[in-house]
Design a protein around this motif. Structure first.
Motif, mmCIF file in Angstrom:
data_model
loop_
_atom_site.group_PDB
_atom_site.id
_atom_site.type_symbol
_atom_site.label_atom_id
_atom_site.label_comp_id
_atom_site.label_asym_id
_atom_site.label_seq_id
_atom_site.Cartn_x
_atom_site.Cartn_y
_atom_site.Cartn_z
ATOM 1 N N TYR A 30 0.753 -1.019 -0.060
ATOM 2 C CA TYR A 30 -0.006 0.092 -0.124
ATOM 3 C C TYR A 30 0.772 1.184 -0.038
ATOM 4 O O TYR A 30 2.047 1.352 0.678
ATOM 5 C CB TYR A 30 -0.976 0.138 1.277
ATOM 6 C CG TYR A 30 -2.258 -0.807 0.905
ATOM 7 C CD1 TYR A 30 -2.132 -2.238 0.904
ATOM 8 C CD2 TYR A 30 -3.240 -0.014 0.862
ATOM 9 C CE1 TYR A 30 -3.391 -2.916 0.617
ATOM 10 C CE2 TYR A 30 -4.649 -0.897 0.470
ATOM 11 C CZ TYR A 30 -4.537 -2.153 0.322
ATOM 12 O OH TYR A 30 -5.774 -3.112 0.283
ATOM 13 N N ASN A 55 14.893 11.813 1.745
ATOM 14 C CA ASN A 55 14.272 10.526 0.997
ATOM 15 C C ASN A 55 13.410 10.667 0.015
ATOM 16 O O ASN A 55 12.229 10.915 0.107
ATOM 17 C CB ASN A 55 13.958 9.502 2.277
ATOM 18 C CG ASN A 55 14.065 8.022 1.444
ATOM 19 O OD1 ASN A 55 14.118 7.903 0.479
ATOM 20 N ND2 ASN A 55 13.638 6.988 2.435
ATOM 21 N N LEU A 57 10.573 10.476 -3.050
ATOM 22 C CA LEU A 57 9.287 9.605 -3.256
ATOM 23 C C LEU A 57 9.324 9.091 -4.725
ATOM 24 O O LEU A 57 10.029 9.557 -5.740
ATOM 25 C CB LEU A 57 8.162 10.465 -3.082
ATOM 26 C CG LEU A 57 8.220 11.264 -1.652
ATOM 27 C CD1 LEU A 57 6.823 12.123 -1.477
ATOM 28 C CD2 LEU A 57 8.275 10.243 -0.513
ATOM 29 N N ILE A 108 17.031 16.190 -5.401
ATOM 30 C CA ILE A 108 18.081 15.715 -6.129
ATOM 31 C C ILE A 108 17.694 15.638 -7.571
ATOM 32 O O ILE A 108 16.602 15.873 -7.791
ATOM 33 C CB ILE A 108 18.392 13.975 -5.830
ATOM 34 C CG1 ILE A 108 17.118 13.251 -5.885
ATOM 35 C CG2 ILE A 108 19.105 14.173 -4.591
ATOM 36 C CD1 ILE A 108 17.697 11.697 -5.583
ATOM 37 N N LEU A 187 19.051 -0.043 -7.896
ATOM 38 C CA LEU A 187 19.281 0.596 -6.361
ATOM 39 C C LEU A 187 18.806 0.021 -5.238
ATOM 40 O O LEU A 187 19.105 0.143 -4.128
ATOM 41 C CB LEU A 187 18.872 2.087 -6.498
ATOM 42 C CG LEU A 187 19.663 2.997 -7.542
ATOM 43 C CD1 LEU A 187 18.850 4.497 -7.521
ATOM 44 C CD2 LEU A 187 21.021 3.212 -7.405
ATOM 45 N N SER A 217 20.841 6.475 -3.673
ATOM 46 C CA SER A 217 19.631 6.096 -3.060
ATOM 47 C C SER A 217 19.485 6.339 -1.814
ATOM 48 O O SER A 217 19.497 5.456 -0.733
ATOM 49 C CB SER A 217 19.144 4.803 -3.604
ATOM 50 O OG SER A 217 17.750 4.506 -3.604
ATOM 51 N N PRO A 218 19.121 7.433 -1.485
ATOM 52 C CA PRO A 218 19.147 8.095 -0.145
ATOM 53 C C PRO A 218 18.385 7.392 0.707
ATOM 54 O O PRO A 218 18.497 7.407 2.132
ATOM 55 C CB PRO A 218 18.947 9.501 -0.231
ATOM 56 C CG PRO A 218 18.724 10.017 -1.652
ATOM 57 C CD PRO A 218 18.618 8.666 -2.239
ATOM 58 N N GLY A 219 17.358 6.757 0.533
ATOM 59 C CA GLY A 219 16.608 6.166 1.302
ATOM 60 C C GLY A 219 17.045 4.494 1.925
ATOM 61 O O GLY A 219 16.422 3.748 2.649
ATOM 62 N N MET A 220 18.123 4.293 1.174
ATOM 63 C CA MET A 220 18.598 2.864 1.589
ATOM 64 C C MET A 220 19.273 2.805 2.997
ATOM 65 O O MET A 220 20.398 2.739 3.072
ATOM 66 C CB MET A 220 19.639 2.298 0.280
ATOM 67 C CG MET A 220 18.928 2.586 -1.075
ATOM 68 S SD MET A 220 18.091 1.206 -1.397
ATOM 69 C CE MET A 220 16.394 1.926 -1.846
HETATM 70 O O1 TXA Z 1 6.446 -0.782 -4.764
HETATM 71 C C1 TXA Z 1 6.831 0.325 -4.311
HETATM 72 O O2 TXA Z 1 8.061 0.698 -4.951
HETATM 73 C C2 TXA Z 1 5.922 1.046 -3.411
HETATM 74 C C3 TXA Z 1 4.617 1.423 -3.976
HETATM 75 C C4 TXA Z 1 3.823 2.262 -2.951
HETATM 76 O O3 TXA Z 1 4.800 2.089 -5.235
HETATM 77 N N1 TXA Z 1 6.739 2.263 -3.049
HETATM 78 C C5 TXA Z 1 7.728 2.238 -2.301
HETATM 79 O O4 TXA Z 1 8.171 3.837 -1.856
HETATM 80 O O5 TXA Z 1 8.349 1.400 -1.914
HETATM 81 P P1 TXA Z 1 9.176 3.923 -0.745
HETATM 82 O O6 TXA Z 1 9.244 5.437 -0.502
HETATM 83 O O7 TXA Z 1 8.834 3.168 0.275
HETATM 84 O O8 TXA Z 1 10.433 3.766 -1.375
HETATM 85 C C6 TXA Z 1 11.024 4.190 -2.612
HETATM 86 C C7 TXA Z 1 12.423 3.738 -2.632
HETATM 87 C C8 TXA Z 1 13.524 4.678 -1.583
HETATM 88 O O9 TXA Z 1 14.538 3.650 -1.067
HETATM 89 C C9 TXA Z 1 13.912 5.988 -2.366
HETATM 90 O O10 TXA Z 1 15.168 6.290 -1.563
HETATM 91 C C10 TXA Z 1 13.865 5.598 -3.786
HETATM 92 O O11 TXA Z 1 12.966 4.692 -3.886
HETATM 93 N N2 TXA Z 1 13.998 6.561 -4.581
HETATM 94 C C11 TXA Z 1 13.167 7.310 -4.836
HETATM 95 N N3 TXA Z 1 13.233 8.545 -5.612
HETATM 96 C C12 TXA Z 1 14.749 8.045 -5.881
HETATM 97 C C13 TXA Z 1 15.385 8.930 -6.785
HETATM 98 N N4 TXA Z 1 15.238 9.888 -7.697
HETATM 99 N N5 TXA Z 1 16.824 8.286 -6.931
HETATM 100 C C14 TXA Z 1 17.120 7.333 -6.275
HETATM 101 N N6 TXA Z 1 16.276 6.721 -5.225
HETATM 102 C C15 TXA Z 1 14.993 7.102 -5.344
#
Ligand code: TXA
Ligand code: MG
Length: 318
Positions: A30, A55, A57, A108, A187, A217-220
């Motif tokens: 979700y 991080n 989206l 970014i 990533l 990938s700052p969220g990692m």
């Molecule tokens: O399956 C999915 O991808 C789910 C559904 C809801 O679509 N979304 C998801 O979003 O997992 P989130 O925010 O939990 O994880 C997104 C990941 C994060 O690790 C973030 O750092 C990476 O994607 N990310 C987003 N935009 C990025 C970018 N411009 N460059 C590198 N990494 C990015």
């Protein structure tokens, strides 16, 4: 605020159009959704999840023809992958243009684009006519939700509505792939594997490890997808079956294959977390194909806690 579970995608679309956030089903997990072109709506996502502002989206769109609205150059490999895997669990990181607000991408210069497959999410996209920014609909660092009820456990009282699309049919997040010049770099491992991408592009796909992945990938982060109960990774679960401690064993070995494991990964962790064990123990799966994505989630859910066979702690970050 009272949080209600709803069934009509038109009601969810109205929320997004009005600049509010709403939880939506995707085929992976979700998501907590907002109009990606409305910075104040997107800010609510960060605030509600307590997500760090560095991080970025993922932006969800209805089809590949939308990519050129938000990304600068779209390499041929993107189209090749999309032919087979989009709509579906893969996210393309491309150089962004100025249409997507900086808050979406945490400032970014790339944007992550995904074409979701869930029919309700697709209806909401069509009704809004806007790209939709959505991270997983959990509090930052917590287990991703795979049912509307799981979303309530994370965000009850913090959002108005959860659109109920049933249980997510995949259960693990999309694969996040960066396209840079001629290179294809994973990533974040996800449902679409390195081998899947190599097969359709005919190119070698690399994976970032350690420091490099933090920058790209700052969220990692190491700690993520975490239950409240400390989770340990053991080499041998048998030992724990005989230990007289209040240990919850989460054994993914009971599933027929990795797809079934992925489907149950987050829900099994969540169920075990609700049972008041002192700690949880699991073991990794074979580290190939979809196993890489599963192990990535397990290692992060354990925040780096691991034990050796006899139960002694090998390495503990906390
Ligand atoms: O399956 C999915 O991808 C789910 C559904 C809801 O679509 N979304 C998801 O979003 O997992 P989130 O925010 O939990 O994880 C997104 C990941 C994060 O690790 C973030 O750092 C990476 O994607 N990310 C987003 N935009 C990025 C970018 N411009 N460059 C590198 N990494 C990015
Ligand atoms: Mg997430």
């Amino acid at each position: 605020m009272k949080t209600s579970i709803i069934n009509n995608p038109a009601d969810a679309a109205l929320e997004i159009t009005a600049g509010r956030i709403v939880a939506l089903p995707t085929e992976t997990v979700y998501g907590l959704a907002a109009d990606a072109l409305n910075p104040s709506a997107v800010l609510k996502i960060y605030e509600t999840k307590k997500r760090p502002d560095f991080n970025p989206l993922i932006v969800h769109v209805s089809g590949i023809e939308e990519f050129e609205k938000y990304a600068e150059i779209i390499p041929e490999s993107v189209f090749k992958i999309a032919e087979t895997y989009s709509p579906g669990p893969i996210t393309y990181v491309l150089n962004k243009n100025s249409v997507i607000p900086d808050i979406v991408t945490a400032g970014i210069d790339t944007v992550a684009l995904r074409i979701p497959a869930h029919p309700l999410f697709r209806q909401v996209l069509t009704m809004c006519g806007k790209p939709i920014a959505a991270p997983s609909a959990n509090m930052f660092g917590r287990i991703s939700p795979t049912t509307a009820e799981d979303v309530l456990k994370e965000l009850d009282g913090k959002i108005g509505y959860v659109l109920d699309g049933g249980r997510c049919r995949i259960g693990i997040e999309s694969t996040v792939v960066r396209f840079e010049d001629d290179k294809i770099i994973i990533l974040r491992h996800g449902f679409v594997t390195k081998e899947d991408i190599e097969k359709v592009t005919g190119k070698e796909v690399t994976t970032l490890k350690g420091k490099a992945s933090k920058i790209s990938s700052p969220g990692m982060l190491l700690s993520h997808y975490s239950p409240h109960t400390p989770l340990y990774i053991a080499e041998d679960l048998e030992y724990f079956k005989n230990v007289n401690a209040n240990a919850g064993i989460v054994d993914f070995g009971v599933y027929r294959d990795l797809k079934e494991t992925a489907l149950n990964l987050f829900s099994d962790l969540r169920i075990a977390d609700e049972k008041n064990f002192n700690y949880l123990v699991t073991r990794l799966v074979e580290n190939k194909g979809l196993g890489r994505a599963i192990n990535d989630r397990l290692v992060k859910a354990s925040s780096g806690r691991a034990v050796v066979e006899n139960g002694s702690v090998l390495f503990s970050k906390k």
